[in-house]
Design a protein around this motif. Sequence first.
Motif, PDB file in Angstrom:
ATOM      1  N   UNK A  58       0.817  -1.211   0.000  1.00 47.97           N
ATOM      2  CA  UNK A  58       0.000   0.000   0.000  1.00 47.97           C
ATOM      3  C   UNK A  58       0.854   1.265   0.000  1.00 47.97           C
ATOM      4  N   UNK A  59       2.051   1.177   0.595  1.00 46.00           N
ATOM      5  CA  UNK A  59       2.893   2.369   0.705  1.00 46.00           C
ATOM      6  C   UNK A  59       3.974   2.434  -0.370  1.00 46.00           C
ATOM      7  N   UNK A  60       3.841   1.591  -1.419  1.00 48.36           N
ATOM      8  CA  UNK A  60       4.672   1.793  -2.596  1.00 48.36           C
ATOM      9  C   UNK A  60       5.921   0.964  -2.721  1.00 48.36           C
ATOM     10  N   UNK A  61       5.918  -0.244  -2.187  1.00 51.09           N
ATOM     11  CA  UNK A  61       7.094  -1.110  -2.300  1.00 51.09           C
ATOM     12  C   UNK A  61       6.757  -2.375  -3.086  1.00 51.09           C
ATOM     13  N   UNK A  62       7.712  -2.823  -3.880  1.00 48.32           N
ATOM     14  CA  UNK A  62       7.569  -4.085  -4.609  1.00 48.32           C
ATOM     15  C   UNK A  62       8.197  -5.185  -3.764  1.00 48.32           C
ATOM     16  N   UNK A  63       7.391  -6.168  -3.392  1.00 47.73           N
ATOM     17  CA  UNK A  63       7.855  -7.235  -2.515  1.00 47.73           C
ATOM     18  C   UNK A  63       8.190  -8.484  -3.307  1.00 47.73           C
ATOM     19  N   UNK A  64       9.151  -9.236  -2.807  1.00 42.23           N
ATOM     20  CA  UNK A  64       9.503 -10.521  -3.416  1.00 42.23           C
ATOM     21  C   UNK A  64       8.617 -11.646  -2.906  1.00 42.23           C
ATOM     22  N   UNK A 103      10.980   4.862  -8.227  1.00 44.87           N
ATOM     23  CA  UNK A 103      11.366   4.185  -9.470  1.00 44.87           C
ATOM     24  C   UNK A 103      10.141   3.562 -10.117  1.00 44.87           C
ATOM     25  N   UNK A 104      10.301   3.174 -11.361  1.00 42.18           N
ATOM     26  CA  UNK A 104       9.202   2.542 -12.088  1.00 42.18           C
ATOM     27  C   UNK A 104       9.072   1.086 -11.677  1.00 42.18           C
ATOM     28  N   UNK A 105       7.967   0.476 -12.060  1.00 44.23           N
ATOM     29  CA  UNK A 105       7.768  -0.948 -11.797  1.00 44.23           C
ATOM     30  C   UNK A 105       8.865  -1.790 -12.431  1.00 44.23           C
ATOM     31  N   UNK A 124      11.455  -4.278 -10.700  1.00 47.33           N
ATOM     32  CA  UNK A 124      11.417  -5.695 -11.086  1.00 47.33           C
ATOM     33  C   UNK A 124      12.813  -6.210 -11.437  1.00 47.33           C
ATOM     34  N   UNK A 125      13.654  -5.340 -11.960  1.00 47.14           N
ATOM     35  CA  UNK A 125      15.026  -5.711 -12.311  1.00 47.14           C
ATOM     36  C   UNK A 125      16.054  -5.027 -11.411  1.00 47.14           C
TER      37      UNK A 125
END
Length: 310
Positions: free
Chosen positions: A251-257, A274-276, A280-281
């Motif tokens: 919800x607060x904008x982090x990409x999780x593994x 940063x962008x998605x 992702x990379x």
Amino acid sequence: MKKITDRISDTSNIPKELLMERPPFPGKAKIEITSRCDLKCFFCASANNKGRKGNIDKAFLHRILVELKDLGVEDVGIFWLGESLLIKELPEYVALAKRIGIKYVFITTNGRLATPDTMKRLMDSGLDSIKFSINAGGRRQYLEICGVDAFDQVIDNLRSARSLRGDKKEPAIYASTVFDPNNPQTFEDVKSLIGSCVDQHYPLRIYGPQTYEKNSRGKKNMAKPENEVAPRTLTSMLPCWSLFTEPHISFDGHLSACYCDNDPKLFMGNLNEMSLMEAWHSPEFVLLRRQHLNRNVKGSACENCIAYDH
């Protein structure tokens, strides 16, 4: 429309072409619109994590949905570990995703707040499917497992949702029940109550070394039964599909593994910066995938995974 179990299989079975350190962005993602939940299930990371409670910013959600569409994503779940029905704007968010061009928008709910009024708004929003997670076989067990006396209410809400849909085929209505191999009757008990009300009801094996039986023994000081089924081991599950086939956005904008743990150590990129695709990379994600591909996560964020035994 695919069955939900087929969609799950597509996600959990990693295609060979995605088994790389920098895989292409997958066609499915989940966005957490709240980290809050109205239940306290003993096996869930959300109930055990006392920090980081909040709701998504609408402008951020809009930006992420547009990015996902531009990346070719067709399936978006508007939920993660929290209970999305706590957010009154949920039907608005579903409609937004459909306007942006997301083909398949789905949610999972514990069902306690899935009242007829709420379900009517969701059905009118363009929602493609809703899944009820019913993780106990009766009222007493539900209170013990989920920490709230809501079993009868959830069953009533699911039945009302099916009646409200009438003869229509959408949204699809599914249900899952956490399956403990040491207590298989729980799934059958739920099935007997809702089987005619859903398009599909399926078992989800409980994750982690904890089980219904262990949880009960811990509370009641019971002896370990003979022939107890052991939990799945972390090594046997590597590489984990969550790193390759389905991004999870907090919800607060982090990409999780991770699909089942919202610990910040598992965050691979800050989407506020940063962008998605950059996340992702990201170097952190590339390194973690390398460790998974080598089937050795010692020293990594996944070393003490809550989903599997070590």
